[in-house]
Design a protein around this motif. Structure first.
Motif, PDB file in Angstrom:
ATOM      1  N   ARG A 150      -5.298   6.586  -1.894  1.00 63.49           N
ATOM      2  CA  ARG A 150      -4.507   5.334  -1.354  1.00 63.49           C
ATOM      3  C   ARG A 150      -4.548   4.228  -2.825  1.00 63.49           C
ATOM      4  N   LEU A 196       0.856  -1.221  -0.043  1.00 63.43           N
ATOM      5  CA  LEU A 196      -0.046  -0.067  -0.011  1.00 63.43           C
ATOM      6  C   LEU A 196       0.827   1.223   0.020  1.00 63.43           C
ATOM      7  N   ASP A 222     -10.071   9.032  -3.689  1.00 63.78           N
ATOM      8  CA  ASP A 222      -9.032   8.473  -2.713  1.00 63.78           C
ATOM      9  C   ASP A 222      -7.812   8.059  -3.035  1.00 63.78           C
ATOM     10  N   LYS A 225       0.584   5.640  -1.480  1.00 68.38           N
ATOM     11  CA  LYS A 225      -0.585   6.646  -1.669  1.00 68.38           C
ATOM     12  C   LYS A 225       0.050   7.782  -2.509  1.00 68.38           C
TER      13      LYS A 225
END
Length: 368
Positions: A322, A285, A320, A287
């Motif tokens: 992310r 993950l 978003d 961003k």
């Protein structure tokens, strides 16, 4: 009506006194317990080798050949068990209960040679041409030469234990001159512990045979099973590898970077060859801190710049920020591989990315 089978062990006559089993019966009994050899047409054939039984901090000591405490022209062979099949007779189980001393012949004055230390079981009752009777450890003395080679003319059924290089004019044999050549055997259904003479390329004997082997770091000790249908070893244990995002973390464990153009590699992670077919599944993950319109990015994880291990996804301005890597992993790999987290910046401009180093790229290697 009842139909007789070939034999049974132990067996006496109906009088309860007279024995009915001979040496071959006992060898057939042993062969029924041990891993068979590839010579499956012979019902008495077994896999010759050392039975791993005794251990120290360096590993299996069974019939290990080693330097004497004070080096000399003798070597020590430690206690242990061996299995050797003699042609037409089936397997013999031999052992030594204590360390034995084996003398090495005087060195040649000009050239080195390679001696071979082996163990076998002689049986003059069944094989009258045998040079002796009973279990022995012996030495095949090599031929001196500028580039010596080990002899291969071992006696029938002999189990090779070690090669000893005897350099010209030497008067002692040290550990550096001894190469461990022991190969292992095991009970049917048991796990065979691989010894230094075994190769990961050696074929299995029966479908489902299990073996334990040491693997190069970062792989741990591994266990495989033999797939007779596909004629290959398959792993039973997976592993997880991680690699953090590049850069120096700030006080919140975050790193950032700026990228432009296509085919950017954000993280590269090498997977050493596990010795079996496997699938790769990647997840992580990060961003997007900023992205200029109308720029978008494609991001994904691939293996060897080819098949995906993390699904391809698209992200752009707004919404978003992310960017999770969704794991996939249908492709089967062999050998070493490299997993890469890739980002393609599309439409021009630049992208600033960020990641918490506590969320590394995580790659699972799953036996296939």
């Amino acid at each position: 009506m009842a139909v007789a089978l070939t034999d049974a062990v132990p067996l006496t006559a109906a009088d309860g006194i007279t024995g009915l089993n001979n040496g071959r019966d006992m060898r057939k009994f042993i062969s029924g317990l041990l891993l068979p050899d590839v010579k499956s047409a012979n019902p008495l054939a077994v896999r010759n080798g050392v039975l791993p039984h005794n251990w120290d901090v360096s590993g299996c000591t069974s019939l290990r050949v080693q330097q004497q405490t004070t080096a000399s022209m003798n070597v020590d062979v430690l206690a242990g068990h061996l299995v050797c099949e003699r042609t037409g007779q089936g397997p013999y189980l031999g052992w030594s209960e204590s360390t034995i001393v084996v003398p090495i012949s005087t060195a040649n004055a000009t050239n080195p040679r390679i001696d071979v230390i082996f163990a076998t079981v002689y049986d003059q009752a069944s094989i009258p041409t045998d040079p002796g009777h009973g279990p022995v450890v012996d030495v095949l003395t090599g031929t001196p030469a500028a580039s010596p080679v080990a002899r291969t003319d071992l006696p029938d059924g002999a189990v090779k234990l070690a090669e000893v290089r005897v350099n010209a004019t030497v008067t002692t044999i040290t550990s550096s001159n001894i190469t461990d050549k022991r190969m292992s055997t095991a009970l049917t259904g048991g796990v065979r512990y691989m010894l230094p003479g075994d190769s990961v390329l050696d074929t299995g004997r029966i479908d489902g045979e299990l073996r334990i082997r040491k693997a190069a770091a970062p792989w741990p000790q591994l266990m495989d099973y033999w797939d007779a249908t596909q004629s290959l070893w398959r792993g039973t244990m997976g592993a997880t590898f991680t690699q953090t995002y590049p850069g120096t973390p700030d006080g919140n464990n975050n790193v950032t970077g700026v990228i432009t153009g296509a085919n950017n590699t954000l993280i590269s992670l090498n997977i050493p060859d596990p010795g079996f077919p496997y699938r790769v599944i990647a997840s992580t993950l990060f961003k997007l801190i900023s992205i200029s319109s109308p720029t978008t990015i494609n991001y994904y994880c691939n293996v060897n710049n080819g098949p995906f291990a993390g699904a391809i996804a698209t992200a752009g301005p707004g919404g978003d920020n992310r960017c999770p890597v969704v794991p996939i992993g249908g492709t089967i790999f062999t050998g070493a591989s490299t997993v890469r987290l890739k980002i393609d910046v599309l439409g021009g401009g630049s992208v600033t990315w960020g990641a918490d180093v506590r969320n590394p790229l995580t790659v699972q290697v799953v036996p296939a």
